[in-house]
Design a protein around this motif. Structure first.
Motif, mmCIF file in Angstrom:
data_model
loop_
_atom_site.group_PDB
_atom_site.id
_atom_site.type_symbol
_atom_site.label_atom_id
_atom_site.label_comp_id
_atom_site.label_asym_id
_atom_site.label_seq_id
_atom_site.Cartn_x
_atom_site.Cartn_y
_atom_site.Cartn_z
ATOM 1 N N LEU A 117 1.062 -1.254 -0.068
ATOM 2 C CA LEU A 117 -0.012 0.141 -0.121
ATOM 3 C C LEU A 117 0.696 1.307 0.192
ATOM 4 O O LEU A 117 0.352 2.169 -0.525
ATOM 5 C CB LEU A 117 -0.862 0.078 1.093
ATOM 6 N N VAL A 118 2.023 0.964 0.879
ATOM 7 C CA VAL A 118 2.769 2.610 0.784
ATOM 8 C C VAL A 118 3.300 2.620 -0.587
ATOM 9 O O VAL A 118 3.502 3.688 -1.041
ATOM 10 C CB VAL A 118 3.863 2.207 1.856
ATOM 11 N N LEU A 121 0.368 3.723 -2.828
ATOM 12 C CA LEU A 121 -0.316 5.122 -2.370
ATOM 13 C C LEU A 121 0.564 6.559 -2.374
ATOM 14 O O LEU A 121 0.290 7.562 -2.701
ATOM 15 C CB LEU A 121 -0.944 5.008 -1.068
ATOM 16 N N ALA A 122 1.831 6.169 -1.814
ATOM 17 C CA ALA A 122 2.747 7.278 -1.543
ATOM 18 C C ALA A 122 3.718 7.546 -2.773
ATOM 19 O O ALA A 122 4.026 8.450 -3.260
ATOM 20 C CB ALA A 122 3.676 6.867 -0.348
ATOM 21 N N PHE A 123 4.465 6.202 -3.216
ATOM 22 C CA PHE A 123 5.503 6.602 -4.109
ATOM 23 C C PHE A 123 5.242 6.017 -5.577
ATOM 24 O O PHE A 123 5.865 6.820 -6.495
ATOM 25 C CB PHE A 123 6.737 5.126 -3.791
ATOM 26 N N ILE A 136 -4.300 -2.606 -4.487
ATOM 27 C CA ILE A 136 -4.609 -1.696 -3.322
ATOM 28 C C ILE A 136 -6.047 -2.420 -2.716
ATOM 29 O O ILE A 136 -5.629 -2.491 -1.503
ATOM 30 C CB ILE A 136 -5.053 -0.377 -3.765
ATOM 31 N N LYS A 137 -6.897 -2.573 -3.184
ATOM 32 C CA LYS A 137 -8.124 -3.194 -2.764
ATOM 33 C C LYS A 137 -7.819 -4.458 -1.953
ATOM 34 O O LYS A 137 -8.122 -4.666 -0.823
ATOM 35 C CB LYS A 137 -9.313 -3.455 -3.604
ATOM 36 N N VAL A 182 0.150 10.067 3.994
ATOM 37 C CA VAL A 182 0.043 10.235 2.631
ATOM 38 C C VAL A 182 -0.899 9.247 2.219
ATOM 39 O O VAL A 182 -1.571 9.739 1.111
ATOM 40 C CB VAL A 182 1.512 9.980 2.083
ATOM 41 N N GLY A 183 -1.189 8.158 2.700
ATOM 42 C CA GLY A 183 -2.028 7.368 1.989
ATOM 43 C C GLY A 183 -3.495 7.216 2.295
ATOM 44 O O GLY A 183 -4.367 6.655 2.004
#
Length: 218
Positions: A117-118, A121-123, A136-137, A182-183
Motif C-alpha cells: 500500500l505504501v 499510494l505514496a511512491f 490496493i483493494k 500520505v495514503g
C-alpha cells in the motif's frame, strides 16, 4: 572516542527510517551517508561490498557491516544495551520472546500488505507509475484483518509486547506513517479504539519526530 556508526540511505526510505528511529531511541551517535538511488548509486560496486543486494539501508560500525533493517536494529539494541531506552529490546528471555513474536508479526503479517500500500499510494504517483486498484483493494483487506488482531491484543496491553514501548512497536512506525500521512488510511487505525490509541502514542515519541524532521529536510 569511537567513530559514529554509519547509516547508508535516504531517510524517506521506510527501512532506513526504522534504523534511524532505533538509533535515536538508543541515543547512539550516527552519520547518515546519502545514497542517490535515482542515479543508481546503490548498485555500484563499492556499495555492493557492504550491501550485496543493492538495497538500503546498509550499516557500518567500525569494521562491522550489516544489512536488513530489523537485523540492524537488533544489533544496535544488543551492542548499546546500556544506552538510551533500555526497554527497547529486553534481556529478559520471556520479555524478549514477546518482542520477537511481535517483530515477526510485523515482518510476516503487517509488512507485506502495508508495504504494498505504501508503494501504491505514496511512491507510485511520485514515480509516474499507474496505481493498481485491484492490488490496493486486496491489500487494504489484508491490512484490516491484521489490525483487527492488533486491536484485540492492544485491548489488554499498552504496547504490542507488553507495558513498555519496544522494538516491536518501533518497527511499525515507517509504513504506518506513510499510510496515515500520505495514503489516506488514517481511519483504518483511528476507527479501532486500541490501535488508534497505540498509534497516537508511538508516533508521538521524540525519536520518531526527529526522523520525520529528517525526512522533511530531504
Amino acid at each position: 572516542m569511537a567513530a559514529p556508526v554509519k547509516v547508508y540511505g535516504p531517510p524517506l526510505s521506510t527501512a532506513v527510517s526504522r534504523v534511524l528511529a532505533c538509533l535515536h531511541e538508543k541515543d547512539v551517535e550516527f552519520q547518515l551517508v546519502p545514497v542517490n538511488m535515482a542515479q543508481g548509486e546503490h548498485k555500484k560496486p563499492d556499495y555492493l561490498k557492504i550491501q550485496p543486494f543493492g538495497q538500503v539501508p546498509a550499516f557500518q560500525d567500525e569494521s562491522i557491516t550489516i544489512f536488513e533493517s530489523r537485523a540492524i536494529c537488533r544489533y544496535i539494541c544488543d551492542k548499546y544495551a546500556d544506552k538510551g531506552n533500555k526497554n527497547l529490546y529486553s534481556t529478559n528471555p520471556l520479555v524478549k520472546a514477546s518482542i520477537e513474536q511481535w517483530l515477526e508479526a510485523e515482518s510476516q503479517s503487517y509488512n507485506p500488505p502495508s508495504s504494498a500500500l505504501v508503494f501504491q499510494l505514496a511512491f507510485a504517483p511520485l514515480m509516474n507509475i499507474k496505481q493498481d486498484e485491484e492490488l490496493i483493494k486486496l491489500n487494504d483487506q489484508k491490512l484490516l484483518k491484521v489490525l483487527d488482531i492488533y486491536d484485540q491484543r492492544l485491548e489488554s496491553s499498552r504496547f504490542l509486547a507488553g507495558d513498555e514501548f519496544t522494538l516491536a512497536d518501533l518497527s511499525h512506525l515507517p509504513n504506518t506513517h506513510y499510510l496515515v500521512s500520505v495514503g489516506n488510511r488514517g481511519e483504518a487505525f483511528s476507527s479501532r479504539k486500541n490501535v488508534g490509541r497505540w498509534w497516537n502514542e508511538i508516533s508521538s515519541r521524540d525519536s520518531w519526530k526527529k526522523v520525520v524532521e529528517m525526512q522533511k529536510s530531504k
